[in-house]
Design an enzyme around this catalytic site. Structure first.
Site, PDB file in Angstrom:
ATOM      1  N   LYS A  52       0.837  -1.201   0.000  1.00 33.35           N
ATOM      2  CA  LYS A  52       0.000   0.000   0.000  1.00 33.35           C
ATOM      3  C   LYS A  52       0.874   1.255   0.000  1.00 33.35           C
ATOM      4  O   LYS A  52       0.618   2.205  -0.746  1.00 33.35           O
ATOM      5  CB  LYS A  52      -0.939   0.015   1.215  1.00 33.35           C
ATOM      6  N   ALA A  68      -1.105   1.148   6.431  1.00 27.49           N
ATOM      7  CA  ALA A  68      -1.338   0.140   7.463  1.00 27.49           C
ATOM      8  C   ALA A  68      -2.262  -0.950   6.934  1.00 27.49           C
ATOM      9  O   ALA A  68      -3.001  -0.745   5.972  1.00 27.49           O
ATOM     10  CB  ALA A  68      -1.965   0.794   8.698  1.00 27.49           C
ATOM     11  N   ASP A  69      -2.206  -2.087   7.600  1.00 26.43           N
ATOM     12  CA  ASP A  69      -3.140  -3.167   7.303  1.00 26.43           C
ATOM     13  C   ASP A  69      -3.393  -3.938   8.599  1.00 26.43           C
ATOM     14  O   ASP A  69      -2.463  -4.170   9.375  1.00 26.43           O
ATOM     15  CB  ASP A  69      -2.599  -4.112   6.239  1.00 26.43           C
ATOM     16  N   THR A  70      -4.636  -4.289   8.820  1.00 27.58           N
ATOM     17  CA  THR A  70      -5.018  -5.019  10.029  1.00 27.58           C
ATOM     18  C   THR A  70      -5.670  -6.333   9.635  1.00 27.58           C
ATOM     19  O   THR A  70      -6.567  -6.358   8.798  1.00 27.58           O
ATOM     20  CB  THR A  70      -5.970  -4.166  10.889  1.00 27.58           C
TER      21      THR A  70
END
Length: 190
Positions: A52, A68-70
């Site tokens: 990203k 960010a990634d969760t």
């Protein structure tokens, strides 16, 4: 120093604002978010944050790019961002009465193009959900678009028996790790 948030998530923007940071722009990335075959949840979260950030960096030279990634994981299984009530039900039934992990990865690309990474791992345990609780939560619609079919910052927080780690990481952006990366890149945190 310009800060670009590479995310369309209103939760990430809100979390940044809670610590006094307002990005100069929001530029969501458009990448393929399909997990690779046999990819582990933590590895997937880290790869998504890296990709990203990289996808947005080219359009904003000299700026800081924060992505960010969760990921909500039950064992080695990556749970989806629930788009239907059936998906949310399946996730919540799986998580009911047990512990799971939430991986929240962040990547910050600095003005020189150097990428820095952090990963927050949080253990969350849900109470055993009764039929009425499950139906009431599903009826709220709060699960829509949320990893694992729940939003800890909403009604689901009352269903969490235990949390060990970063509450903000479960919401979508681990604030401690974010501050560390921004500070290391020379961003004025006020």
């Amino acid at each position: 120093m310009r800060l670009i948030l590479a995310s369309a998530s209103p939760r990430r923007l809100d979390l940044l604002q809670r610590i006094g940071i307002t990005p100069d722009a929001v530029a969501p990335s458009d990448i393929d978010e399909t997990p690779a075959k046999a990819e582990r949840p933590a590895d997937y979260a880290c790869r998504m944050a890296r990709e990203k950030a990289a996808a947005v960096a080219g359009a904003h030279p000299g700026a800081l790019i924060l992505a960010a990634d969760t990921v909500v994981a039950a064992g080695r299984r990556i749970l989806p961002k629930a788009e239907t009530e059936a998906e949310a039900r399946k996730c919540l039934e799986l998580l009911s009465g047990r512990r799971h992990r939430v991986y929240s990865a962040i990547t910050l690309i600095d003005a020189e193009g150097q990428a820095r990474h952090r990963l927050s791992t949080t253990i969350v345990a849900f109470k055993r959900l009764g039929d009425e609780e499950l139906e009431a939560y599903l009826a709220s619609g709060e699960w829509h678009g949320k990893a694992g079919g729940y939003a800890i910052q909403g009604r689901a927080e009352a269903l969490v028996r235990m949390i060990s780690g970063s509450h903000s990481g479960v919401v979508g952006l681990p604030l401690y790790e974010t501050r560390v990366l921004l500070h290391a890149a020379g961003y004025d945190l006020g």
